[in-house]
Design a protein around this motif. Structure first.
Motif, PDB file in Angstrom:
ATOM      1  N   GLU A   1     134.383  47.191   0.129  1.00 46.15           N
ATOM      2  CA  GLU A   1     134.691  46.372   1.298  1.00 46.15           C
ATOM      3  C   GLU A   1     135.788  47.014   2.147  1.00 46.15           C
ATOM      4  OE1 GLU A   1     133.690  41.779  -0.040  1.00 46.15           O
ATOM      5  OE2 GLU A   1     135.763  42.473   0.049  1.00 46.15           O
ATOM      6  N   SER A   2     136.820  47.525   1.487  1.00 48.91           N
ATOM      7  CA  SER A   2     137.940  48.111   2.215  1.00 48.91           C
ATOM      8  C   SER A   2     137.509  49.373   2.957  1.00 48.91           C
ATOM      9  CB  SER A   2     139.083  48.441   1.246  1.00 48.91           C
ATOM     10  OG  SER A   2     139.566  47.265   0.645  1.00 48.91           O
ATOM     11  N   PHE A   3     136.710  50.216   2.298  1.00 48.80           N
ATOM     12  CA  PHE A   3     136.279  51.459   2.932  1.00 48.80           C
ATOM     13  C   PHE A   3     135.275  51.177   4.039  1.00 48.80           C
ATOM     14  CE2 PHE A   3     136.957  53.377  -1.540  1.00 48.80           C
ATOM     15  CZ  PHE A   3     138.327  53.324  -1.341  1.00 48.80           C
ATOM     16  N   ASP A   4     134.334  50.265   3.750  1.00 46.78           N
ATOM     17  CA  ASP A   4     133.296  49.971   4.739  1.00 46.78           C
ATOM     18  C   ASP A   4     133.897  49.250   5.948  1.00 46.78           C
ATOM     19  OD1 ASP A   4     130.565  50.456   5.121  1.00 46.78           O
ATOM     20  OD2 ASP A   4     130.078  48.351   4.811  1.00 46.78           O
TER      21      ASP A   4
ATOM     22  N   ALA B   1     136.924  49.740   7.137  1.00 48.53           N
ATOM     23  CA  ALA B   1     138.158  50.453   7.476  1.00 48.53           C
ATOM     24  C   ALA B   1     138.581  50.202   8.919  1.00 48.53           C
ATOM     25  CB  ALA B   1     137.971  51.953   7.232  1.00 48.53           C
ATOM     26  N   LEU B   2     137.606  50.096   9.824  1.00 51.22           N
ATOM     27  CA  LEU B   2     137.936  49.870  11.228  1.00 51.22           C
ATOM     28  C   LEU B   2     138.662  48.540  11.403  1.00 51.22           C
ATOM     29  CD1 LEU B   2     137.728  50.722  14.191  1.00 51.22           C
ATOM     30  CD2 LEU B   2     135.495  49.583  14.276  1.00 51.22           C
ATOM     31  N   VAL B   3     138.132  47.494  10.782  1.00 53.52           N
ATOM     32  CA  VAL B   3     138.760  46.176  10.889  1.00 53.52           C
ATOM     33  C   VAL B   3     140.133  46.181  10.227  1.00 53.52           C
ATOM     34  CG1 VAL B   3     138.556  43.742  10.253  1.00 53.52           C
ATOM     35  CG2 VAL B   3     136.531  45.022  10.973  1.00 53.52           C
ATOM     36  N   VAL B   4     140.200  46.797   9.062  1.00 55.31           N
ATOM     37  CA  VAL B   4     141.469  46.834   8.320  1.00 55.31           C
ATOM     38  C   VAL B   4     142.562  47.502   9.138  1.00 55.31           C
ATOM     39  CG1 VAL B   4     142.627  47.775   6.284  1.00 55.31           C
ATOM     40  CG2 VAL B   4     140.364  46.742   6.062  1.00 55.31           C
ATOM     41  N   LYS B   5     142.227  48.623   9.756  1.00 60.59           N
ATOM     42  CA  LYS B   5     143.242  49.377  10.489  1.00 60.59           C
ATOM     43  C   LYS B   5     143.591  48.701  11.802  1.00 60.59           C
ATOM     44  CE  LYS B   5     143.409  53.845  10.151  1.00 60.59           C
ATOM     45  NZ  LYS B   5     144.450  53.939   9.129  1.00 60.59           N
ATOM     46  N   THR B   6     142.590  48.222  12.534  1.00 55.79           N
ATOM     47  CA  THR B   6     142.880  47.619  13.840  1.00 55.79           C
ATOM     48  C   THR B   6     143.620  46.291  13.696  1.00 55.79           C
ATOM     49  OG1 THR B   6     140.677  46.616  13.854  1.00 55.79           O
ATOM     50  CG2 THR B   6     140.944  48.729  14.995  1.00 55.79           C
ATOM     51  N   MET B   7     143.425  45.603  12.577  1.00 57.40           N
ATOM     52  CA  MET B   7     144.110  44.339  12.348  1.00 57.40           C
ATOM     53  C   MET B   7     145.421  44.515  11.589  1.00 57.40           C
ATOM     54  SD  MET B   7     142.415  42.019  13.840  1.00 57.40           S
ATOM     55  CE  MET B   7     140.799  41.748  14.572  1.00 57.40           C
ATOM     56  N   GLY B   8     145.757  45.765  11.274  1.00 62.45           N
ATOM     57  CA  GLY B   8     147.001  46.018  10.573  1.00 62.45           C
ATOM     58  C   GLY B   8     147.044  45.427   9.180  1.00 62.45           C
TER      59      GLY B   8
ATOM     60  N   PHE C   1     143.594  45.268  -3.637  1.00 65.25           N
ATOM     61  CA  PHE C   1     142.965  46.231  -4.537  1.00 65.25           C
ATOM     62  C   PHE C   1     143.866  46.491  -5.747  1.00 65.25           C
ATOM     63  CE2 PHE C   1     142.180  50.532  -6.044  1.00 65.25           C
ATOM     64  CZ  PHE C   1     140.804  50.507  -6.234  1.00 65.25           C
ATOM     65  N   ALA C   2     145.175  46.639  -5.482  1.00 65.23           N
ATOM     66  CA  ALA C   2     146.113  46.926  -6.575  1.00 65.23           C
ATOM     67  C   ALA C   2     146.137  45.788  -7.588  1.00 65.23           C
ATOM     68  CB  ALA C   2     147.507  47.167  -6.014  1.00 65.23           C
ATOM     69  N   GLY C   3     146.043  44.545  -7.105  1.00 62.11           N
ATOM     70  CA  GLY C   3     146.051  43.416  -8.022  1.00 62.11           C
ATOM     71  C   GLY C   3     144.872  43.435  -8.972  1.00 62.11           C
ATOM     72  N   ARG C   4     143.663  43.669  -8.409  1.00 64.05           N
ATOM     73  CA  ARG C   4     142.483  43.696  -9.270  1.00 64.05           C
ATOM     74  C   ARG C   4     142.456  44.944 -10.139  1.00 64.05           C
ATOM     75  NH1 ARG C   4     138.650  40.045  -8.566  1.00 64.05           N
ATOM     76  NH2 ARG C   4     140.500  38.984  -7.815  1.00 64.05           N
ATOM     77  N   ALA C   5     142.924  46.073  -9.587  1.00 60.72           N
ATOM     78  CA  ALA C   5     143.010  47.296 -10.390  1.00 60.72           C
ATOM     79  C   ALA C   5     143.998  47.109 -11.537  1.00 60.72           C
ATOM     80  CB  ALA C   5     143.423  48.475  -9.509  1.00 60.72           C
ATOM     81  N   GLY C   6     145.070  46.353 -11.290  1.00 63.14           N
ATOM     82  CA  GLY C   6     146.026  46.062 -12.355  1.00 63.14           C
ATOM     83  C   GLY C   6     145.397  45.222 -13.457  1.00 63.14           C
TER      84      GLY C   6
ATOM     85  N   GLU D   1     146.351  47.035   6.306  1.00 57.11           N
ATOM     86  CA  GLU D   1     146.358  48.078   5.271  1.00 57.11           C
ATOM     87  C   GLU D   1     147.154  47.635   4.041  1.00 57.11           C
ATOM     88  OE1 GLU D   1     147.163  48.548   8.407  1.00 57.11           O
ATOM     89  OE2 GLU D   1     146.430  50.455   9.226  1.00 57.11           O
ATOM     90  N   ALA D   2     148.338  47.075   4.275  1.00 53.70           N
ATOM     91  CA  ALA D   2     149.192  46.676   3.151  1.00 53.70           C
ATOM     92  C   ALA D   2     148.541  45.562   2.343  1.00 53.70           C
ATOM     93  CB  ALA D   2     150.553  46.234   3.662  1.00 53.70           C
ATOM     94  N   GLN D   3     147.939  44.583   3.034  1.00 54.00           N
ATOM     95  CA  GLN D   3     147.324  43.460   2.331  1.00 54.00           C
ATOM     96  C   GLN D   3     146.112  43.910   1.521  1.00 54.00           C
ATOM     97  OE1 GLN D   3     148.322  43.512   5.434  1.00 54.00           O
ATOM     98  NE2 GLN D   3     149.791  41.822   5.655  1.00 54.00           N
ATOM     99  N   GLU D   4     145.279  44.791   2.120  1.00 48.12           N
ATOM    100  CA  GLU D   4     144.113  45.278   1.388  1.00 48.12           C
ATOM    101  C   GLU D   4     144.530  46.140   0.200  1.00 48.12           C
ATOM    102  OE1 GLU D   4     140.576  44.863   1.695  1.00 48.12           O
ATOM    103  OE2 GLU D   4     141.510  43.122   2.613  1.00 48.12           O
TER     104      GLU D   4
END
Length: 627
Positions: A215-218, A220-227, A236-241, A229-232
């Protein structure tokens, strides 16, 4: 859930292994034969070593001399056993590896095939990352125990032979074996039961981590334009943890049981030496027999671990298989019929909707569905252009999907040339109708490959004809390698309008008799869009026959080119007629088109043109657009 998995994991795991054996019996037989050969030589080698020590080494030490012939015979015996063991190892590993990778490849194909058979409604309810995990890591996990399975089967045969030889040697030493071997098996059973819920959770988290990453990679445009990055990153870090903690739990349990599994055979060897020394002093056994039994326990430590490997991987295998089976057992596929439309008929097709109703299934079974279309009836006559117009959520894209049978109606009939699309073969439907979606998908391949898709009978002349009709020949000719230019993943080297025209050319290259455009030229300059639609309306342009067109339209210029406009509101046909008639008689339609036009003007004033290669309108087309 976890406790239930713990109780039945062995039964379900053996069922998965049984399926593997039934599907690959010959390869499994080769692997097991190699394993049994190896196991048999392990038992034989123990007694050969005992004979060498007891009958050759000890007498030689007592005499103070060694017979060369005797040593040569002992060396030859040990060498021969080693050669046979090597052959067994080769057969076991080759067969097990071939079986495992063949099963994984086969089930990846089955899962992928199932994905393609299932309807879009099923895909809408399942995250892409989860589906990727099903086809990759879950398939691998399901068949992971196959690698040690033949070794474990051979080890069981070896254990039976070892116990039999122990009883033939001495009953006291046999009792030691009957204590150690069942204890090993029981320890492995406890291990697998405790491991089951941990492996299942880890496998589920693998899929969730994959889904979030996708979801984050696909997006990426929305993530970056909406700022975001930190939340995503934090999500991801939470689930990876969580996955890390789950894998640590697996490793911690493995760290507890592995030393125990390693220690038991060593304790068995120690027990054999203690009991054997006592029996040797009693004269019940000889030095040769004691050495043989002690050596047997020593060499059995590693093969016995193979049983532990299989049992240890069973929880992961069961978890992976459950997730794979969920896909394979999924229902809802749309079987095709056996009727064919005449493949030699070049005439445009007639599309008809008759009292069509459709609703999307809820994400959860207990929730009500959502009706999208209600009693929709209209016709796209052969060779004519019909525009679908309506506010967001009116059902326009659903109609486009129904027209090419991406979904089936809940009621009513969608027909091509009078034949229900559900009765057509897949090949006939694909040959007759083509959909160009609003969001273009371009493969990471050449321009030529993206247009032909390896379909037979489409040569370069057909490709260029389709490109001309899609107003794409100009920019393709200007590319560094023309048709051989690599366009990058999802066509990243092309503009949005270029990608849309490329996908339009892909559809046109197959010479469909019905073309469905779901806002397929939204990223193209309005003048280029008008030129494309005018070209599609004209017969025999660029060597292509005329086609029937159903277009989801927003722009006034596009709508005005249609022979008929169908106006939708809330999934129902509210009005139909020419663009001019609807403007004059349907206030809702006039307001909507005017709003679209105003938004287009404002956007054009704020942004750059859609494409740099804007083509002029063909002669006389301006008057037709202003009709």
């Amino acid at each position: 859930m976890a406790s239930g998995t713990s109780r039945d994991v062995l039964g379900r795991g053996f069922a998965v292994l049984g399926r593997a054996i039934r599907e690959q019996p010959r390869i499994f037989a080769v692997a097991v034969t190699g394993s049994v050969l190896f196991g048999g030589m392990v038992v034989v080698s123990a007694y050969v070593v005992g004979a060498v020590v007891g009958d050759v080494v000890v007498p030689a030490v007592a005499r103070g001399s060694v017979g060369v012939a005797t040593l040569a015979l002992a060396a030859a015996a040990l060498f021969g056993i080693s050669v046979v063991r090597v052959v067994g190892i080769f057969g076991r590993r080759l067969g097990a590896g071939y079986m495992q990778y063949r099963l994984q490849a086969d089930y990846r194909r089955r899962v992928t095939r199932r994905y393609l058979d299932l309807p879009l409604s099923w895909h809408h309810r399942n995250a892409t990352g989860t589906l990727l995990s099903n086809a990759n890591s879950d398939v691998e996990a399901a068949w992971f125990p196959i690698a040690p399975l033949p070794f474990a089967v051979g080890t069981l045969v070896m254990l039976v032979g070892a116990v039999a030889s122990l009883f033939a040697t001495d009953w006291a030493l046999a009792l030691v074996g009957l204590t150690v071997f069942p204890a090993l098996f029981a320890l492995n059973v406890v291990y697998s039961r405790r491991m089951a819920p941990r492996q299942a959770r880890a496998q589920r988290l693998r899929a969730e981590v994959s889904g979030i990453a996708h979801e984050s990679f696909d997006g990426a445009l929305v993530v970056k334009t909406m700022g975001r990055e930190a939340q995503e990153t934090a999500r991801f870090a939470g689930r990876a943890g969580e996955l890390r903690d789950a894998l640590i739990a697996v490793g911690r349990l493995r760290g507890v049981f592995d030393p125990m599994l390693e220690t038991l055979p060593s304790l068995g060897t120690l027990a054999v030496l203690v009991v054997g020394a006592f029996r040797l002093r009693q004269g019940a056994i000889s030095v040769t027999e004691l050495v043989s039994v002690a050596f047997l326990f020593t060499v059995l430590a590693f093969p016995v671990r193979a049983i532990g490997w299989v049992l240890a991987e069973m929880p992961r295998s069961v978890a992976g298989w459950d997730r794979v089976r969920r896909v394979l057992d999924a229902t809802g596929e749309m079987p095709y019929g056996d009727q064919e439309l005449d493949p030699a008929d070049p005439a445009p097709a007639t599309l008809s909707f008759s009292d069509v109703r459709f609703g999307y299934e809820p994400a959860e079974a207990h929730l009500p569905g959502t009706e999208v279309l209600g009693e929709v009836t209209f016709t796209v006559p052969a060779g004519r252009t019909v525009a679908l117009v309506g506010p967001t959520g009116a059902g326009k894209s659903t109609i486009a999907s129904l027209a090419v049978r991406l979904v089936d109606p809940a009621a009513g009939t969608v027909a091509l040339d009078g034949v229900d699309v559900r009765r057509l073969t897949a090949a006939s439907l694909a040959r007759t109708a083509a959909l160009v979606a609003q969001v273009p998908f371009v493969f990471d391949d050449t321009v030529r490959a993206n247009i032909t898709l390896d379909r037979p009978g489409i040569g370069d002349e057909d490709v260029w004809a389709a490109l001309r009709l899609a107003e794409a020949d100009g920019f393709v000719a200007a590319l560094p390698d023309g048709l051989d230019t690599m366009v990058g993943e999802r066509g990243t080297s092309l503009s949005g309008g270029q990608r849309q025209r490329l996908t339009l050319a892909r559809a046109l290259a197959g010479r469909p008799r019905l073309l469905v455009l779901d806002d397929a030229t939204s990223a193209v300059d309005p003048r280029v869009e008008a030129a494309i639609l005018a070209g599609l309306r004209a017969a025999d342009r660029s060597g292509a026959a005329a086609t029937s067109i159903l277009v989801v339209a927003y722009r006034r210029a596009t709508i005005a080119l249609a022979d008929e406009v169908i106006y939708l509101e809330q999934g129902r046909v509210v009005a139909r007629g020419t663009h001019t008639d609807l403007l004059a008689t349907v206030p809702g339609y006039a307001d909507l088109v005017t709003a679209y036009e105003q938004a287009e003007v404002e956007r054009s004033a704020e942004e750059q043109p859609y494409d740099e290669d804007v083509a002029p309108l063909p002669s006389g087309l301006e008057m037709e657009v202003d009709r």
